[in-house]
Design a protein around this motif. Structure first.
Motif, PDB file in Angstrom:
ATOM      1  N   VAL A 154      61.961  39.581  35.044  1.00 18.40           N
ATOM      2  CA  VAL A 154      61.059  40.354  34.617  1.00 18.40           C
ATOM      3  C   VAL A 154      61.278  40.233  32.909  1.00 18.40           C
ATOM      4  O   VAL A 154      62.427  40.583  32.647  1.00 18.40           O
ATOM      5  CB  VAL A 154      60.978  41.743  34.978  1.00 18.40           C
ATOM      6  N   LEU A 155      60.277  39.641  32.152  1.00 11.93           N
ATOM      7  CA  LEU A 155      60.814  39.558  30.675  1.00 11.93           C
ATOM      8  C   LEU A 155      59.852  40.588  29.836  1.00 11.93           C
ATOM      9  O   LEU A 155      58.516  40.858  30.060  1.00 11.93           O
ATOM     10  CB  LEU A 155      60.281  38.156  30.338  1.00 11.93           C
ATOM     11  N   PHE A 156      60.697  41.073  29.012  1.00 13.39           N
ATOM     12  CA  PHE A 156      59.803  41.942  27.961  1.00 13.39           C
ATOM     13  C   PHE A 156      60.482  41.163  26.640  1.00 13.39           C
ATOM     14  O   PHE A 156      61.583  40.743  26.237  1.00 13.39           O
ATOM     15  CB  PHE A 156      60.478  43.420  27.748  1.00 13.39           C
ATOM     16  N   ALA A 157      59.291  41.004  25.617  1.00 11.42           N
ATOM     17  CA  ALA A 157      59.368  40.443  24.312  1.00 11.42           C
ATOM     18  C   ALA A 157      58.738  41.121  23.521  1.00 11.42           C
ATOM     19  O   ALA A 157      57.664  41.701  23.300  1.00 11.42           O
ATOM     20  CB  ALA A 157      59.135  38.934  24.259  1.00 11.42           C
ATOM     21  N   GLY A 158      59.503  41.791  22.417  1.00 12.45           N
ATOM     22  CA  GLY A 158      59.030  42.445  21.253  1.00 12.45           C
ATOM     23  C   GLY A 158      60.084  43.205  20.651  1.00 12.45           C
ATOM     24  O   GLY A 158      60.930  43.323  20.844  1.00 12.45           O
ATOM     25  N   ARG A 159      59.661  44.036  19.741  1.00 11.26           N
ATOM     26  CA  ARG A 159      60.554  44.865  19.104  1.00 11.26           C
ATOM     27  C   ARG A 159      60.958  46.202  20.225  1.00 11.26           C
ATOM     28  O   ARG A 159      60.110  46.862  20.636  1.00 11.26           O
ATOM     29  CB  ARG A 159      59.799  45.839  17.814  1.00 11.26           C
ATOM     30  N   VAL A 160      62.284  46.257  19.836  1.00 11.07           N
ATOM     31  CA  VAL A 160      62.904  47.433  20.793  1.00 11.07           C
ATOM     32  C   VAL A 160      62.984  48.512  20.115  1.00 11.07           C
ATOM     33  O   VAL A 160      63.821  49.041  19.403  1.00 11.07           O
ATOM     34  CB  VAL A 160      64.483  46.803  21.305  1.00 11.07           C
ATOM     35  N   VAL A 161      61.797  49.412  20.076  1.00 10.39           N
ATOM     36  CA  VAL A 161      61.605  50.611  19.422  1.00 10.39           C
ATOM     37  C   VAL A 161      60.942  51.592  20.604  1.00 10.39           C
ATOM     38  O   VAL A 161      60.318  50.968  21.417  1.00 10.39           O
ATOM     39  CB  VAL A 161      60.736  50.417  18.014  1.00 10.39           C
ATOM     40  N   PRO A 162      60.912  52.747  20.296  1.00  9.00           N
ATOM     41  CA  PRO A 162      60.535  53.737  21.359  1.00  9.00           C
ATOM     42  C   PRO A 162      58.951  53.538  21.683  1.00  9.00           C
ATOM     43  O   PRO A 162      58.745  53.784  22.871  1.00  9.00           O
ATOM     44  CB  PRO A 162      60.412  54.913  20.593  1.00  9.00           C
ATOM     45  N   ARG A 163      57.932  53.271  20.758  1.00  9.48           N
ATOM     46  CA  ARG A 163      56.726  52.735  21.156  1.00  9.48           C
ATOM     47  C   ARG A 163      56.284  51.869  22.071  1.00  9.48           C
ATOM     48  O   ARG A 163      55.364  51.673  22.862  1.00  9.48           O
ATOM     49  CB  ARG A 163      55.759  52.705  19.957  1.00  9.48           C
ATOM     50  N   LYS A 164      57.320  50.810  22.283  1.00  9.85           N
ATOM     51  CA  LYS A 164      57.355  49.635  23.054  1.00  9.85           C
ATOM     52  C   LYS A 164      57.560  49.924  24.448  1.00  9.85           C
ATOM     53  O   LYS A 164      57.365  49.022  25.391  1.00  9.85           O
ATOM     54  CB  LYS A 164      58.011  48.309  22.660  1.00  9.85           C
ATOM     55  N   GLY A 165      58.132  51.016  24.975  1.00  5.42           N
ATOM     56  CA  GLY A 165      58.287  51.272  26.472  1.00  5.42           C
ATOM     57  C   GLY A 165      59.385  50.697  27.286  1.00  5.42           C
ATOM     58  O   GLY A 165      59.337  50.622  28.196  1.00  5.42           O
ATOM     59  N   VAL A 166      60.465  50.338  26.473  1.00  2.00           N
ATOM     60  CA  VAL A 166      61.624  49.537  27.135  1.00  2.00           C
ATOM     61  C   VAL A 166      62.350  50.704  28.149  1.00  2.00           C
ATOM     62  O   VAL A 166      62.554  50.210  29.378  1.00  2.00           O
ATOM     63  CB  VAL A 166      62.589  49.082  26.165  1.00  2.00           C
ATOM     64  N   PRO A 167      62.515  51.834  27.760  1.00  2.00           N
ATOM     65  CA  PRO A 167      62.956  52.698  28.987  1.00  2.00           C
ATOM     66  C   PRO A 167      62.030  52.777  30.121  1.00  2.00           C
ATOM     67  O   PRO A 167      62.570  52.987  31.423  1.00  2.00           O
ATOM     68  CB  PRO A 167      63.067  54.268  28.407  1.00  2.00           C
ATOM     69  N   VAL A 168      60.769  52.844  30.175  1.00  2.00           N
ATOM     70  CA  VAL A 168      59.942  52.946  31.109  1.00  2.00           C
ATOM     71  C   VAL A 168      60.042  51.545  31.908  1.00  2.00           C
ATOM     72  O   VAL A 168      60.132  51.604  33.279  1.00  2.00           O
ATOM     73  CB  VAL A 168      58.507  52.843  30.913  1.00  2.00           C
ATOM     74  N   LEU A 169      60.350  50.285  31.310  1.00  2.00           N
ATOM     75  CA  LEU A 169      60.414  49.107  32.121  1.00  2.00           C
ATOM     76  C   LEU A 169      61.818  49.162  32.934  1.00  2.00           C
ATOM     77  O   LEU A 169      61.750  48.841  34.068  1.00  2.00           O
ATOM     78  CB  LEU A 169      60.329  47.977  30.900  1.00  2.00           C
ATOM     79  N   LEU A 170      62.895  49.474  32.207  1.00  4.02           N
ATOM     80  CA  LEU A 170      64.386  49.635  32.959  1.00  4.02           C
ATOM     81  C   LEU A 170      64.041  50.528  34.007  1.00  4.02           C
ATOM     82  O   LEU A 170      64.653  50.161  35.135  1.00  4.02           O
ATOM     83  CB  LEU A 170      65.287  50.171  31.801  1.00  4.02           C
ATOM     84  N   LYS A 171      63.649  51.387  34.121  1.00  6.25           N
ATOM     85  CA  LYS A 171      63.397  52.560  35.231  1.00  6.25           C
ATOM     86  C   LYS A 171      62.489  52.035  36.306  1.00  6.25           C
ATOM     87  O   LYS A 171      62.660  52.221  37.325  1.00  6.25           O
ATOM     88  CB  LYS A 171      62.978  53.807  34.632  1.00  6.25           C
ATOM     89  N   ALA A 172      61.403  51.195  35.918  1.00 11.63           N
ATOM     90  CA  ALA A 172      60.424  50.511  36.913  1.00 11.63           C
ATOM     91  C   ALA A 172      61.327  49.562  37.571  1.00 11.63           C
ATOM     92  O   ALA A 172      61.203  49.224  38.727  1.00 11.63           O
ATOM     93  CB  ALA A 172      59.397  49.959  36.177  1.00 11.63           C
ATOM     94  N   VAL A 173      62.179  48.688  36.781  1.00 13.79           N
ATOM     95  CA  VAL A 173      62.844  47.614  37.419  1.00 13.79           C
ATOM     96  C   VAL A 173      63.917  48.290  38.332  1.00 13.79           C
ATOM     97  O   VAL A 173      64.003  47.704  39.727  1.00 13.79           O
ATOM     98  CB  VAL A 173      63.778  46.920  36.489  1.00 13.79           C
ATOM     99  N   LYS A 174      64.306  49.265  37.982  1.00 12.56           N
ATOM    100  CA  LYS A 174      65.266  49.870  39.148  1.00 12.56           C
ATOM    101  C   LYS A 174      64.601  50.364  40.403  1.00 12.56           C
ATOM    102  O   LYS A 174      65.166  50.144  41.553  1.00 12.56           O
ATOM    103  CB  LYS A 174      65.683  51.390  38.372  1.00 12.56           C
TER     104      LYS A 174
END
Length: 367
Positions: free
Chosen positions: A185-205
């Motif tokens: 599962v790939l995410f590409a972009g700035r790692v800033v709050p608005r991009k939702g990386v925490p949501v992605l990590l929790k979703a992968v879990k």
């Protein structure tokens, strides 16, 4: 037609690492140069000469620093020169000064987001002045066009929508991949709050609990906030998610990262005017799971070339979509084919430039 494109002062053209605005500027300039004489003014950079020619596009680089200093250098560069059309990207405050110096030119303001028409970058009155003085305003999605028209109704009649594109010859599907191994599962972009990386990590879990094969997350992107990036690594460790943080990947190499992914996830938590990474994934034959907001839903067609997540603040919603695609190879392949076809027909740089040519051809004389 003689076209001048004025880039913002923050990142040089070409961008050494990444920058969607600068990527767009150069890609469109190359296409427009097939029919017109195109000049770009950009900020100076130690790795580039003050003047270079790329695929027929002349790029002149001037000292930057503050926006005011950069604008003064741009104005110094253009004095005494003649252009039919000036395209200013993301800087409403540049419109008035350039229009006064280049009196014979039509001025287009190309906006890529709402960022530079709002505080702290611009007051409402300053942004309104820029839009009012421009002859044409380009928005990169219907969503952004509506937002701009609502905020600046006096300029609504001059706003035109032009979708962005992708280099479909570079971003293309990988050859036949070997089966087995972790589902990527790939995410590409700035790692800033608005991009939702925490949501992605929790979703992968969550998705990993029901998946028939291991799932790993690949995060390709840097951050201007080192502490935040560190917290994302800590969150992945705490969740025991198999996550690789690649840091900033130069755009000239990012297509290789897309080709190694099974799916792409764009969990943006705030308005996205367009979302260039989504079309880059789609052109690479990678199905997209994305937040149903802003211009993203003009690109991703739900259950056709990807999946739109309506409740995009909830990791469970993304987890369900990830698990669905992880468990259905035929669905992934069908979406991948449709995604690639859509990019070829609607989201190539050739298509974007053709739309701009139509608009500029009709509105190339100043009012």
């Amino acid at each position: 037609m003689r076209i001048l494109i004025v880039a913002p002062e923050q990142i040089p053209v070409p961008p050494p690492l990444g920058g969607s605005v600068e990527i767009t500027i150069l890609a469109l300039a190359k296409q427009l140069a097939r029919k017109h004489r195109v000049t770009i003014v950009s900020r100076a950079c130690s790795r580039y000469p003050r003047h270079s020619i790329i695929d027929g596009v002349h790029i002149y680089r001037v000292p930057s620093g503050s926006p005011a200093k950069y604008l003064s250098r741009v104005l110094r560069f253009v004095r005494g020169k003649s252009f039919d059309l000036v395209q200013i990207d993301n800087r409403p405050r540049f419109v008035g000064p350039l229009k006064r110096v280049l009196r014979g030119a039509s001025v287009s303001l190309f906006l890529h987001s709402l960022t530079f028409v709002a505080p702290p970058y611009a007051t409402r009155s300053a942004a309104a002045a820029g839009l009012t003085q421009a002859d044409i305003v380009i928005a990169n999605s219907s969503s952004l066009k509506r937002q701009l028209a609502a905020r600046f109704p006096s300029a609504a009649g001059k706003i035109r929508k032009v979708w962005l594109g992708v280099d479909t010859s570079r971003f293309k599907p990988a050859g036949k991949r070997r089966g087995g191994g972790a589902f990527t599962v790939l995410f590409a972009g700035r790692v800033v709050p608005r991009k939702g990386v925490p949501v992605l990590l929790k979703a992968v879990k969550l998705a990993s609990k029901s998946a028939s094969r291991p799932i790993r997350a690949v995060i390709a992107g840097g951050s201007s906030r080192p502490g935040y990036l560190k917290s994302m690594r800590s969150l992945a460790s705490k969740l025991r998610v198999n996550a690789s943080f690649l840091g900033t990947v130069p755009h000239r190499r990012i297509h290789r990262v897309f080709r190694k992914a099974d799916i792409f996830v764009c969990p943006s938590q705030k308005h996205e005017a367009f979302g260039l990474v989504n079309v880059e994934a789609m052109a690479s034959g990678v199905p997209v799971i994305a937040s149903n907001n802003g211009g993203i839903k003009e690109i991703v067609r739900h259950n056709r070339n990807g999946i739109l997540v309506r409740r995009y603040r909830r990791p469970e919603a993304f987890a369900g979509a990830i698990a669905k695609l992880a468990g259905d190879g035929s669905l992934r392949r069908r979406m991948a084919r449709k995604a690639r076809q859509d990019c070829l027909s609607r989201f190539s740089w050739q298509a974007t430039a053709a739309n701009l040519n139509r608009i500029y051809g009709a509105g190339s004389r100043p009012r």
